[in-house]
Design a protein around this motif. Sequence first.
Motif, PDB file in Angstrom:
ATOM      1  N   TRP A   1       0.203  -1.283   5.107  1.00  0.00           N
ATOM      2  CA  TRP A   1      -0.809  -0.284   4.779  1.00  0.00           C
ATOM      3  C   TRP A   1      -1.689  -0.092   5.997  1.00  0.00           C
ATOM      4  CZ3 TRP A   1      -6.148   0.173   3.191  1.00  0.00           C
ATOM      5  CH2 TRP A   1      -6.400   1.333   2.442  1.00  0.00           C
ATOM      6  N   ASP A   2      -1.670   1.098   6.583  1.00  0.00           N
ATOM      7  CA  ASP A   2      -2.349   1.364   7.850  1.00  0.00           C
ATOM      8  C   ASP A   2      -3.671   2.109   7.701  1.00  0.00           C
ATOM      9  OD1 ASP A   2      -0.341   0.145   9.360  1.00  0.00           O
ATOM     10  OD2 ASP A   2       0.855   1.965   9.379  1.00  0.00           O
ATOM     11  N   TYR A   3      -4.343   1.920   6.605  1.00  0.00           N
ATOM     12  CA  TYR A   3      -5.603   2.618   6.360  1.00  0.00           C
ATOM     13  C   TYR A   3      -6.725   1.601   6.242  1.00  0.00           C
ATOM     14  CZ  TYR A   3      -2.297   6.314   5.385  1.00  0.00           C
ATOM     15  OH  TYR A   3      -1.291   7.215   5.499  1.00  0.00           O
ATOM     16  N   ASP A   4      -7.963   2.075   6.226  1.00  0.00           N
ATOM     17  CA  ASP A   4      -9.069   1.134   6.077  1.00  0.00           C
ATOM     18  C   ASP A   4      -9.912   1.383   4.830  1.00  0.00           C
ATOM     19  OD1 ASP A   4     -10.639   3.353   6.880  1.00  0.00           O
ATOM     20  OD2 ASP A   4     -10.746   2.644   8.936  1.00  0.00           O
ATOM     21  N   ARG A   5      -9.535   2.385   4.047  1.00  0.00           N
ATOM     22  CA  ARG A   5     -10.245   2.634   2.789  1.00  0.00           C
ATOM     23  C   ARG A   5      -9.361   3.421   1.834  1.00  0.00           C
ATOM     24  NH1 ARG A   5     -15.360   5.248   5.320  1.00  0.00           N
ATOM     25  NH2 ARG A   5     -14.795   3.656   6.791  1.00  0.00           N
ATOM     26  N   MET A   6      -9.673   3.277   0.550  1.00  0.00           N
ATOM     27  CA  MET A   6      -8.930   3.968  -0.494  1.00  0.00           C
ATOM     28  C   MET A   6      -9.931   4.514  -1.502  1.00  0.00           C
ATOM     29  SD  MET A   6      -7.435   4.129  -3.735  1.00  0.00           S
ATOM     30  CE  MET A   6      -8.037   2.633  -4.431  1.00  0.00           C
ATOM     31  N   ILE A   7      -9.732   5.782  -1.863  1.00  0.00           N
ATOM     32  CA  ILE A   7     -10.620   6.451  -2.810  1.00  0.00           C
ATOM     33  C   ILE A   7      -9.774   6.928  -3.990  1.00  0.00           C
ATOM     34  CG2 ILE A   7     -12.285   8.319  -3.125  1.00  0.00           C
ATOM     35  CD1 ILE A   7     -13.034   6.261  -0.883  1.00  0.00           C
TER      36      ILE A   7
ATOM     37  N   ALA B   1     -13.830   3.322  -4.753  1.00  0.00           N
ATOM     38  CA  ALA B   1     -14.089   3.691  -3.365  1.00  0.00           C
ATOM     39  C   ALA B   1     -14.158   2.368  -2.612  1.00  0.00           C
ATOM     40  CB  ALA B   1     -15.380   4.480  -3.235  1.00  0.00           C
ATOM     41  N   ASP B   2     -13.005   1.891  -2.175  1.00  0.00           N
ATOM     42  CA  ASP B   2     -12.889   0.557  -1.609  1.00  0.00           C
ATOM     43  C   ASP B   2     -12.711   0.637  -0.099  1.00  0.00           C
ATOM     44  OD1 ASP B   2     -12.296  -2.105  -1.010  1.00  0.00           O
ATOM     45  OD2 ASP B   2     -11.113  -2.366  -2.843  1.00  0.00           O
ATOM     46  N   LEU B   3     -13.627   0.025   0.638  1.00  0.00           N
ATOM     47  CA  LEU B   3     -13.560   0.024   2.094  1.00  0.00           C
ATOM     48  C   LEU B   3     -12.707  -1.113   2.635  1.00  0.00           C
ATOM     49  CD1 LEU B   3     -17.238   0.936   3.015  1.00  0.00           C
ATOM     50  CD2 LEU B   3     -15.294   2.438   2.581  1.00  0.00           C
ATOM     51  N   ASN B   4     -12.177  -1.934   1.760  1.00  0.00           N
ATOM     52  CA  ASN B   4     -11.330  -3.041   2.187  1.00  0.00           C
ATOM     53  C   ASN B   4     -10.355  -3.422   1.075  1.00  0.00           C
ATOM     54  OD1 ASN B   4     -10.363  -5.047   3.864  1.00  0.00           O
ATOM     55  ND2 ASN B   4     -11.907  -6.529   3.227  1.00  0.00           N
ATOM     56  N   PRO B   5      -9.470  -2.512   0.669  1.00  0.00           N
ATOM     57  CA  PRO B   5      -8.540  -2.840  -0.415  1.00  0.00           C
ATOM     58  C   PRO B   5      -7.531  -3.902   0.015  1.00  0.00           C
ATOM     59  CG  PRO B   5      -8.001  -0.722   0.530  1.00  0.00           C
ATOM     60  CD  PRO B   5      -9.266  -1.173   1.181  1.00  0.00           C
ATOM     61  N   GLU B   6      -7.068  -4.649  -0.940  1.00  0.00           N
ATOM     62  CA  GLU B   6      -6.113  -5.723  -0.685  1.00  0.00           C
ATOM     63  C   GLU B   6      -4.686  -5.172  -0.743  1.00  0.00           C
ATOM     64  OE1 GLU B   6      -4.713  -9.947  -2.704  1.00  0.00           O
ATOM     65  OE2 GLU B   6      -6.501  -8.915  -3.459  1.00  0.00           O
ATOM     66  N   THR B   7      -3.942  -5.361   0.318  1.00  0.00           N
ATOM     67  CA  THR B   7      -2.537  -4.944   0.362  1.00  0.00           C
ATOM     68  C   THR B   7      -1.693  -6.025  -0.283  1.00  0.00           C
ATOM     69  OG1 THR B   7      -2.904  -3.730   2.409  1.00  0.00           O
ATOM     70  CG2 THR B   7      -0.630  -4.254   1.859  1.00  0.00           C
ATOM     71  N   LEU B   8      -0.938  -5.640  -1.303  1.00  0.00           N
ATOM     72  CA  LEU B   8      -0.092  -6.597  -2.008  1.00  0.00           C
ATOM     73  C   LEU B   8       1.360  -6.537  -1.544  1.00  0.00           C
ATOM     74  CD1 LEU B   8      -1.518  -6.137  -5.597  1.00  0.00           C
ATOM     75  CD2 LEU B   8      -2.086  -7.910  -3.926  1.00  0.00           C
TER      76      LEU B   8
ATOM     77  N   VAL C   1      -5.857  10.483  -5.135  1.00  0.00           N
ATOM     78  CA  VAL C   1      -5.869   9.230  -4.393  1.00  0.00           C
ATOM     79  C   VAL C   1      -5.870   9.563  -2.904  1.00  0.00           C
ATOM     80  CG1 VAL C   1      -4.697   7.037  -3.967  1.00  0.00           C
ATOM     81  CG2 VAL C   1      -4.531   8.128  -6.227  1.00  0.00           C
ATOM     82  N   ALA C   2      -6.847   9.037  -2.189  1.00  0.00           N
ATOM     83  CA  ALA C   2      -6.938   9.260  -0.748  1.00  0.00           C
ATOM     84  C   ALA C   2      -6.903   7.920  -0.033  1.00  0.00           C
ATOM     85  CB  ALA C   2      -8.228  10.000  -0.396  1.00  0.00           C
ATOM     86  N   GLN C   3      -5.984   7.813   0.918  1.00  0.00           N
ATOM     87  CA  GLN C   3      -5.906   6.661   1.810  1.00  0.00           C
ATOM     88  C   GLN C   3      -6.398   7.152   3.161  1.00  0.00           C
ATOM     89  OE1 GLN C   3      -2.177   4.188   0.390  1.00  0.00           O
ATOM     90  NE2 GLN C   3      -1.618   6.244   0.977  1.00  0.00           N
ATOM     91  N   ILE C   4      -7.376   6.460   3.724  1.00  0.00           N
ATOM     92  CA  ILE C   4      -8.094   7.001   4.881  1.00  0.00           C
ATOM     93  C   ILE C   4      -8.228   5.940   5.971  1.00  0.00           C
ATOM     94  CG2 ILE C   4     -10.306   7.962   5.636  1.00  0.00           C
ATOM     95  CD1 ILE C   4     -10.636   8.869   2.643  1.00  0.00           C
ATOM     96  N   LYS C   5      -7.980   6.364   7.197  1.00  0.00           N
ATOM     97  CA  LYS C   5      -8.240   5.529   8.374  1.00  0.00           C
ATOM     98  C   LYS C   5      -9.137   6.337   9.295  1.00  0.00           C
ATOM     99  CE  LYS C   5      -6.156   2.844  12.028  1.00  0.00           C
ATOM    100  NZ  LYS C   5      -4.905   2.378  12.628  1.00  0.00           N
TER     101      LYS C   5
END
Length: 95
Positions: A49-55, A38-45, A6-10
Motif C-alpha cells: 500500500w503506497d499511500y499515507d491516508r485513507m478516507i 479519515a485515517d492518516l496511518n491505516p494498517e496494511t494487512l 473510498v480515497a487512498q491518498i499520498k
Amino acid sequence: MSVYFVAQIKVNDEKEYERYLEKCDEVFEKYNGEYLAADLNPETLEGKWDYDRMILIKFPDKRSFEEWYYSEEYKNILKHRLKGADCSTVLAEGK
C-alpha cells in the motif's frame, strides 16, 4: 442504496493539498455525505500500500454522491487534491 467513496491518498505537496482541505468540508456538508473514516496511518494487512491516508465517505444514494462529486463547487477544489497528491478513488455500492 448507500454508496461509499473510498480515497487512498499520498500527499506530495503539502501546501497544494492544504488548499483542498481548507474548503472540502464546507462543500461536502451540502451533499449529505458522512465521514466514516479519515485515517492518516491505516494498517496494511495484505499486499503493498503506497499511500499515507485513507478516507471513507458514505452517501445515502448515488445521486447524492454525483451531485457532490460533479458539482462546480467540488471541481473548483478537487484540482488542488489532484495536484498535491497521488490518489486512487473508488465508489462502492452498499446496503
